[in-house]
Design an enzyme around this catalytic site. Structure first.
Site, PDB file in Angstrom:
ATOM      1  N   ARG A 258      -4.511  10.564   4.332  1.00 20.51           N
ATOM      2  CA  ARG A 258      -3.823  11.760   4.677  1.00 20.51           C
ATOM      3  C   ARG A 258      -2.544  11.247   3.397  1.00 20.51           C
ATOM      4  NH1 ARG A 258      -1.849  14.194   8.285  1.00 20.51           N
ATOM      5  NH2 ARG A 258       0.104  13.911   7.957  1.00 20.51           N
TER       6      ARG A 258
ATOM      7  N   ASP B 205       4.478   0.547  11.939  1.00 20.12           N
ATOM      8  CA  ASP B 205       3.646   0.158  11.164  1.00 20.12           C
ATOM      9  C   ASP B 205       3.428  -1.849  12.280  1.00 20.12           C
ATOM     10  OD1 ASP B 205       3.045   1.337   8.303  1.00 20.12           O
ATOM     11  OD2 ASP B 205       2.963   1.809  10.294  1.00 20.12           O
TER      12      ASP B 205
ATOM     13  N   CYS C 289      -4.636  12.530  13.277  1.00 25.26           N
ATOM     14  CA  CYS C 289      -5.721  11.282  12.873  1.00 25.26           C
ATOM     15  C   CYS C 289      -5.186  10.858  14.708  1.00 25.26           C
ATOM     16  CB  CYS C 289      -5.305  10.199  12.047  1.00 25.26           C
ATOM     17  SG  CYS C 289      -2.778   9.554  12.126  1.00 25.26           S
TER      18      CYS C 289
ATOM     19  N   ARG D 134       1.305  14.804  13.049  1.00 26.41           N
ATOM     20  CA  ARG D 134       1.200  14.617  12.053  1.00 26.41           C
ATOM     21  C   ARG D 134       1.291  15.831  10.421  1.00 26.41           C
ATOM     22  NH1 ARG D 134      -0.986   8.814   9.711  1.00 26.41           N
ATOM     23  NH2 ARG D 134       1.184   9.118   8.732  1.00 26.41           N
TER      24      ARG D 134
ATOM     25  N   LYS E  42       1.114  -1.164  -0.026  1.00 20.56           N
ATOM     26  CA  LYS E  42       0.096  -0.047   0.068  1.00 20.56           C
ATOM     27  C   LYS E  42       1.008   1.119   0.217  1.00 20.56           C
ATOM     28  CE  LYS E  42      -1.924   1.778   3.908  1.00 20.56           C
ATOM     29  NZ  LYS E  42      -1.433   2.583   4.351  1.00 20.56           N
ATOM     30  N   ASN E  43       1.400   1.326   0.547  1.00 22.86           N
ATOM     31  CA  ASN E  43       2.693   2.511   0.940  1.00 22.86           C
ATOM     32  C   ASN E  43       3.259   2.676  -0.116  1.00 22.86           C
ATOM     33  OD1 ASN E  43       0.822   3.129   3.385  1.00 22.86           O
ATOM     34  ND2 ASN E  43       2.340   2.109   4.767  1.00 22.86           N
TER      35      ASN E  43
ATOM     36  N   ARG F 275      -8.620   0.085   4.823  1.00 23.91           N
ATOM     37  CA  ARG F 275      -7.723   0.698   3.942  1.00 23.91           C
ATOM     38  C   ARG F 275      -6.536   0.872   4.115  1.00 23.91           C
ATOM     39  NH1 ARG F 275      -7.121   5.469   7.195  1.00 23.91           N
ATOM     40  NH2 ARG F 275      -5.655   6.223   5.650  1.00 23.91           N
TER      41      ARG F 275
ATOM     42  N   VAL G 187       3.067  18.238   8.901  1.00 24.28           N
ATOM     43  CA  VAL G 187       3.546  18.428   7.833  1.00 24.28           C
ATOM     44  C   VAL G 187       4.679  19.410   6.929  1.00 24.28           C
ATOM     45  CG1 VAL G 187       1.858  17.028   6.313  1.00 24.28           C
ATOM     46  CG2 VAL G 187       2.209  19.611   6.315  1.00 24.28           C
TER      47      VAL G 187
HETATM   48  C1  EPZ Z   1       4.080   6.672   6.154  1.00 28.16           C
HETATM   49  O1  EPZ Z   1       3.429   8.031   6.886  1.00 28.16           O
HETATM   50  C2  EPZ Z   1       3.073   5.565   6.231  1.00 28.16           C
HETATM   51  N1  EPZ Z   1       2.373   5.923   5.646  1.00 28.16           N
HETATM   52  C3  EPZ Z   1       3.189   5.480   7.331  1.00 28.16           C
HETATM   53  O2  EPZ Z   1       2.050   3.814   7.399  1.00 28.16           O
HETATM   54  C4  EPZ Z   1       4.215   4.788   8.114  1.00 28.16           C
HETATM   55  O3  EPZ Z   1       3.514   4.460   9.535  1.00 28.16           O
HETATM   56  C5  EPZ Z   1       5.066   5.658   8.801  1.00 28.16           C
HETATM   57  O4  EPZ Z   1       5.249   6.255   7.139  1.00 28.16           O
HETATM   58  C6  EPZ Z   1       6.431   5.881   9.449  1.00 28.16           C
HETATM   59  O5  EPZ Z   1       6.652   4.999   8.813  1.00 28.16           O
HETATM   60  C7  EPZ Z   1       2.542   5.758   4.007  1.00 28.16           C
HETATM   61  O6  EPZ Z   1       3.845   5.854   3.803  1.00 28.16           O
HETATM   62  C8  EPZ Z   1       1.422   6.508   2.868  1.00 28.16           C
HETATM   63  P1  EPZ Z   1       6.392  10.135   8.124  1.00 28.16           P
HETATM   64  P2  EPZ Z   1       4.394   9.654   7.104  1.00 28.16           P
HETATM   65  O7  EPZ Z   1       6.140  11.063   7.774  1.00 28.16           O
HETATM   66  O8  EPZ Z   1       4.943   9.693   6.012  1.00 28.16           O
HETATM   67  C9  EPZ Z   1       6.451  13.721  11.540  1.00 28.16           C
HETATM   68  C10 EPZ Z   1       0.308   3.222   7.919  1.00 28.16           C
HETATM   69  O9  EPZ Z   1      -0.351   2.658   8.673  1.00 28.16           O
HETATM   70  N2  EPZ Z   1       6.298  14.577  10.498  1.00 28.16           N
HETATM   71  O10 EPZ Z   1       7.878   9.047   8.190  1.00 28.16           O
HETATM   72  O11 EPZ Z   1       3.230   9.987   6.984  1.00 28.16           O
HETATM   73  C11 EPZ Z   1       5.527  12.379  12.030  1.00 28.16           C
HETATM   74  O12 EPZ Z   1       4.459  13.494  13.216  1.00 28.16           O
HETATM   75  C12 EPZ Z   1       0.371   4.042   7.795  1.00 28.16           C
HETATM   76  O13 EPZ Z   1       0.171   1.962   6.668  1.00 28.16           O
HETATM   77  C13 EPZ Z   1       6.782  15.881  10.827  1.00 28.16           C
HETATM   78  O14 EPZ Z   1       7.099  16.130  11.634  1.00 28.16           O
HETATM   79  O15 EPZ Z   1       4.592   9.621   8.174  1.00 28.16           O
HETATM   80  C14 EPZ Z   1       6.366  11.791  12.488  1.00 28.16           C
HETATM   81  O16 EPZ Z   1       6.525  11.408  13.964  1.00 28.16           O
HETATM   82  C15 EPZ Z   1       0.339   5.360   9.358  1.00 28.16           C
HETATM   83  N3  EPZ Z   1       6.863  16.815   9.753  1.00 28.16           N
HETATM   84  C16 EPZ Z   1       7.301  11.204  11.628  1.00 28.16           C
HETATM   85  O17 EPZ Z   1       7.595  12.273  11.528  1.00 28.16           O
HETATM   86  C17 EPZ Z   1       6.288  16.443   8.474  1.00 28.16           C
HETATM   87  O18 EPZ Z   1       6.789  16.900   7.785  1.00 28.16           O
HETATM   88  C18 EPZ Z   1       7.186  10.042  10.749  1.00 28.16           C
HETATM   89  O19 EPZ Z   1       6.492  10.370   9.976  1.00 28.16           O
HETATM   90  C19 EPZ Z   1       6.278  15.323   8.807  1.00 28.16           C
HETATM   91  C20 EPZ Z   1       6.070  13.798   9.591  1.00 28.16           C
END
Ligand code: EPZ
Length: 433
Positions: A94, A320, A118, A123, A22-23, A412, A125
């Site tokens: 998201r 995950d 969520c 989370r 998925k990811n 999902r 950006v």
């Molecule tokens: C991806 O989410 C995955 N989703 C998530 O899978 C996964 O848990 C996550 O990476 C971590 O491996 C997809 O790929 C679609 P991050 P993402 O940005 O990219 C912080 C599932 O169950 N952060 O790597 O949104 C954030 O809050 C889902 O399949 C910022 O602070 O996660 C977190 O604490 C859930 N600012 C950390 O970084 C930002 O601009 C890592 O999040 C971006 C992120």
């Protein structure tokens, strides 16, 4: 709302074919925005999140053909007809944020509704925004939208260090950089297998990307990208989820289509917990010489041993898989300390597991799980994709009946979960609310 009912206490025994990741699929679908040529993706999983992304791409002007029987999706964005990603789609998923970089890079302007938080955390950006600003974009956030405008002559390559590892921020920046002028360096880049699969696909489209698999990606921008025919890697999180299913029910499962090396830390932890894991190489060559797709047999024939885990960016223990592994630890002999370092609120499954009789105490980012003899079936509620599947696994391990509500979360991320588990002897069904 639909619910899932599991009457457990039966070992999960059988074969499970693992779907496309998925990811990986979500950013790969977004690459269609970077070119006016056809993008063909194979091994696309049949999931609600994929449907959501296809709806969003259709909204932006993509011509979409998803042949579910062939697991093949053909997309063509001859031109982007709408440059605004609307709230009613973005709020449902998201990962919609992944259209930000591609549309900005291709057409110079984009508006994306600000993705809300969520269940697992706020989370933010900010790194998506800061990274694109580094490429020269003017970005404002107002009226619930992110509004990005590139310089007249297009985005300009830059050297950007991510303050922390972010999977989708790396993916957004990487996609945008492929069409920026000059050289972009992304430091502290995420190196999850799904990010690497995206990078490999972009290279096939004509992008010039170096350092794939490392934490420093170097991109030399090109004028345009051409079409591609790309096969998505298998879903390592789905595979590991069913591996936990075999372990928690003392069963034996043959997982088909697994890139074994992408789960090294997880296999270590599962083996320490008492499972027997055997990689079974395949005769046929994998879709890509860079990695091997094999089958993996997972069996649990002894007591589950308490095993500590700490989540971390790849190649660390995947966040995950934290909820699934916690479910396993609820019936271990001994105890386990589970530490979540990625998201600040990813213990929503704890209360639900405790309703089933688990003994779990949370202190900040760590949960101490003291093993109990057995769990008992009851009504529980899903809160996010991985928390919900951990409840299915816990339900399969109890001799009682467990009813899981809000199962749209499961759909999902898990393709036909009840069919795959029914084929392995689990008494599981979906019922209307
Ligand atoms: C991806 O989410 C995955 N989703 C998530 O899978 C996964 O848990 C996550 O990476 C971590 O491996 C997809 O790929 C679609 P991050 P993402 O940005 O990219 C912080 C599932 O169950 N952060 O790597 O949104 C954030 O809050 C889902 O399949 C910022 O602070 O996660 C977190 O604490 C859930 N600012 C950390 O970084 C930002 O601009 C890592 O999040 C971006 C992120």
């Amino acid at each position: 709302m639909e619910r899932i009912i599991v009457s457990g206490g039966v070992p999960i025994n059988g074969k499970i074919s693992i779907a496309g990741a998925k990811n990986a699929a979500l950013p790969l679908l977004a690459t269609s925005l970077l070119t006016d040529a056809p993008v063909i993706l194979r091994n696309v999983p049949d999931l609600n999140d994929i449907t959501q992304m296809l709806n969003l791409l259709d909204h932006h002007g993509a011509n979409v053909d998803f042949d579910k029987s062939q697991k093949t999706c053909t997309l063509q964005v001859s031109s982007i007809t709408d440059h605004v990603a609307p709230y009613d789609i973005v709020r449902k998923m998201r990962a919609s944020i992944l259209v930000l970089g591609p549309i900005l890079a291709r057409d110079g302007e984009v508006k994306v509704s600000f993705p809300g938080g969520c269940a697992i955390g706020t989370r933010p950006v900010n790194m998506h925004i800061d990274g694109l600003r580094a490429l020269g974009a003017e970005i404002s956030v107002a009226n619930g939208h992110i509004h990005a405008v590139a310089p007249k002559k297009g985005l300009i390559g830059a050297d950007f260090a991510m303050p922390m590892v972010s999977v989708t921020a790396t993916e957004n920046l990487l996609m945008a950089a492929t069409l920026a002028q000059g050289r972009t360096v992304i430091r502290n880049a995420a190196k999850e297998p799904e990010v690497c699969d995206l990078a490999r696909c972009l290279v096939k489209m004509g992008a010039k990307i170096y350092g794939i698999g490392s934490d420093t990606l170097v991109v030399h921008g090109v004028e345009r990208l051409h079409g591609v025919d790309h096969t998505i890697i298998p879903d390592r999180i789905e595979a590991a989820t069913y591996a936990v299913g075999a372990a928690i029910t003392h069963g034996k499962v043959l997982l088909e289509n697994v890139i074994f090396d992408d789960l090294s830390v997880f296999w270590e932890s599962l083996e320490k917990a008492g499972a027997r894991i055997v990689k079974i190489p395949r005769q046929t060559k994998s879709v890509d010489s860079e990695f091997e797709i094999a089958n993996v047999q997972v069996e649990m024939t002894q007591d589950i041993r308490g095993t500590d885990v700490i989540t971390g960016p790849f190649p660390g223990f995947p966040t995950d898989l934290q909820a699934q592994f916690m479910a396993l630890m609820t019936i271990c002999s001994g105890a386990a300390l589970i530490t979540e370092t990625i998201f600040e609120n990813r213990f929503m499954h704890v209360l639900e597991l405790c309703r089933m009789g688990a003994d779990i105490t949370v202190h900040g980012g760590s949960a101490l799980v003291r093993g109990v003899k057995w769990l008992t079936g009851t009504q529980v509620m899903a809160t996010d994709i991985r928390a919900s599947v951990s409840l299915v696994l816990a339900g399969a391990a109890t001799s009682g009946t467990t009813e899981i509500r809000r199962i749209y979360h499961i759909d999902r991320g898990y393709e036909h979960i009840e069919k795959k588990l029914q084929a392995c002897g689990v008494n599981i069904e979906r019922a209307a609310a």
